[in-house]
Design an enzyme around this catalytic site. Structure first.
Site: not given
Ligand code: LMR
Length: 403
Positions: A134, A215, A250
């Site tokens: 992420w 996570d 979520k």
């Molecule tokens: C995402 O990856 O789209 C979500 O976790 C929202 C974010 O804050 O990035």
């Protein structure tokens, strides 16, 4: 006017994920589709307020009798309910009071509290994250002064996991190296570890004395509340101490309420008390104490005899709809691009599909067709529905055909 203090401030680059949503909002085209941010939409394209959450809000409206500060570690009922959700109601860890849990400002807040703790108290300056991970992991960890390195994860050739490379890299890490792991519904790829690979990861964490930092933002979105927490159970069964940052954005569809937690599995009640006390100091240093509303709603739902099963059903409906859309997406792509193989999409789990589409295709999708996904090729399948899936697949096909 006197010389401005701000004349040399440059524009920041738009956020890789939320910046896409800003661009989407500013796009007046009626056929636009937002597959960028990881947010669940129902069959009508709405981001739902769950019934269980609405009912809890009514209950809370009759119960709330003060607006004074919360304790620094958050709503007590939320902390307990969260621990039971993560580790199981009958967990011996909870009986032995070995888990330090502090409410956080969303899952991101939990990551921030955890990394600050690791940096300050565990003498570490480098964390390993999956390649890719992420986008905000790197941002949050680097902002805490950590170096961020990667371990192999996704294989663009097979669209699967580089399991052997991942494991052999983890085996080379120095003792007490922090390693960020996604419990399920890996963001951005949707590619998860199977149980036997998880067991190997757990064994390596034990042998190398690594610092696992899990996570867990998508509990309930892969196979269900309990099966999705299986990796955590494996760490517990091995007797390891570790970190978990989790989120209710979520699973409760309460994104803007910013409800999450950091839990640290320690070796004893005494250790848990010490760790909690230090995390509370970190909270105080950053934002003093947490907000109340969303955590109260989660606490009510999780402990209420009727709202709890109602929420579990609603979570199941979200999970099933995503599953259905994933299958429809793969099937429709195959129909418009019969020479290409999209079976890999069916092996991915959770909100996302790492589509394998190039950055050029993703940009053209936005510019030409107003279909917003991430440059990485990540598509939020949880935002597909029967009204937009054909348009999305045909747009993809018109850009990919002949490439
Ligand atoms: C995402 O990856 O789209 C979500 O976790 C929202 C974010 O804050 O990035």
């Amino acid at each position: 006017m006197a010389t401005s203090l701000f004349s040399d401030i440059h524009m920041a680059a738009p956020d890789a994920i939320l910046g896409i949503t800003e661009a989407f909002r500013n796009d007046p085209t009626p056929t636009k589709v937002n597959l960028g941010v990881g947010v669940y939409q129902d069959a009508q394209g709405r981001i739902p307020v769950l019934n269980s959450v609405q009912q809890a809000a009514k209950i809370w409206a009759t119960q709330e009798d003060t607006k004074t500060y919360l304790p620094i570690d958050g709503v007590p009922g939320f902390i307990q309910a969260n621990q039971e959700l993560l580790f199981g109601k009958d967990s011996s860890l909870l009986k032995e009071k070995r888990v330090a849990t502090v409410q956080s400002v969303g899952g991101s807040g939990g990551l921030k509290l955890g990394i600050e703790f690791i940096k300050r108290f565990m003498g570490q300056d480098t964390i390993y994250v999956s390649d890719p991970s992420w986008e905000n992991h790197r941002v949050i960890f680097e902002a805490a002064g950590m170096k961020v390195e990667t371990y192999p994860y996704y294989d663009p050739q097979s669209f699967g996991l580089r399991a052997a490379d991942m494991l052999s890299t983890l085996r080379t890490l120095k003792p007490r190296t922090p390693v960020l792991l996604h419990a399920c519904c890996h963001n951005p790829t949707g590619v998860d570890l199977d149980e036997s690979t998880w067991k190997e990861v757990v064994d390596i964490c034990a042998e190398r004395e690594l610092i696992p930092f899990i996570d867990f933002a998508y509990q309930g979105f892969a196979d269900g509340i309990v099966p999705d927490s299986r990796p955590i159970q494996l760490f517990v069964e091995k007797g390891l101490t570790f970190f978990v940052a989790n989120s209710f954005a979520k699973s409760f569809s309460i994104y803007r309420e910013r409800v999450g937690a950091l839990s640290v599995v320690t070796g004893s009640q005494k250790e848990a008390a010490a760790v909690t006390s230090q995390i509370k100091r970190i909270v105080r240093m950053i934002y003093s104490s947490p907000p109340s509303y969303g955590a109260q709603l989660v606490a009510i739902v999780l402990s209420h005899p009727e709202l709890r099963p109602m929420w579990e059903n609603e979570l199941g409906e979200m999970r099933n709809r995503i599953h259905e859309m994933r299958h429809l997406f793969a099937q429709k792509l195959k129909a418009v691009l019969p020479d290409k193989d999209f079976a890999f999409i069916l092996n991915q789990r959770g909100m996302f599909s790492y589509s394998g589409l190039s950055v050029d295709v993703m940009k053209a999708l936005r510019e030409k067709y107003h279909v917003y996904g991430l440059d990485s090729g990540r598509i939020c399948v949880a935002a597909l529905n029967h009204s937009n899936v054909d348009y999305v697949c045909e747009s993809v096909a018109s850009l990919v055909k002949g490439t």
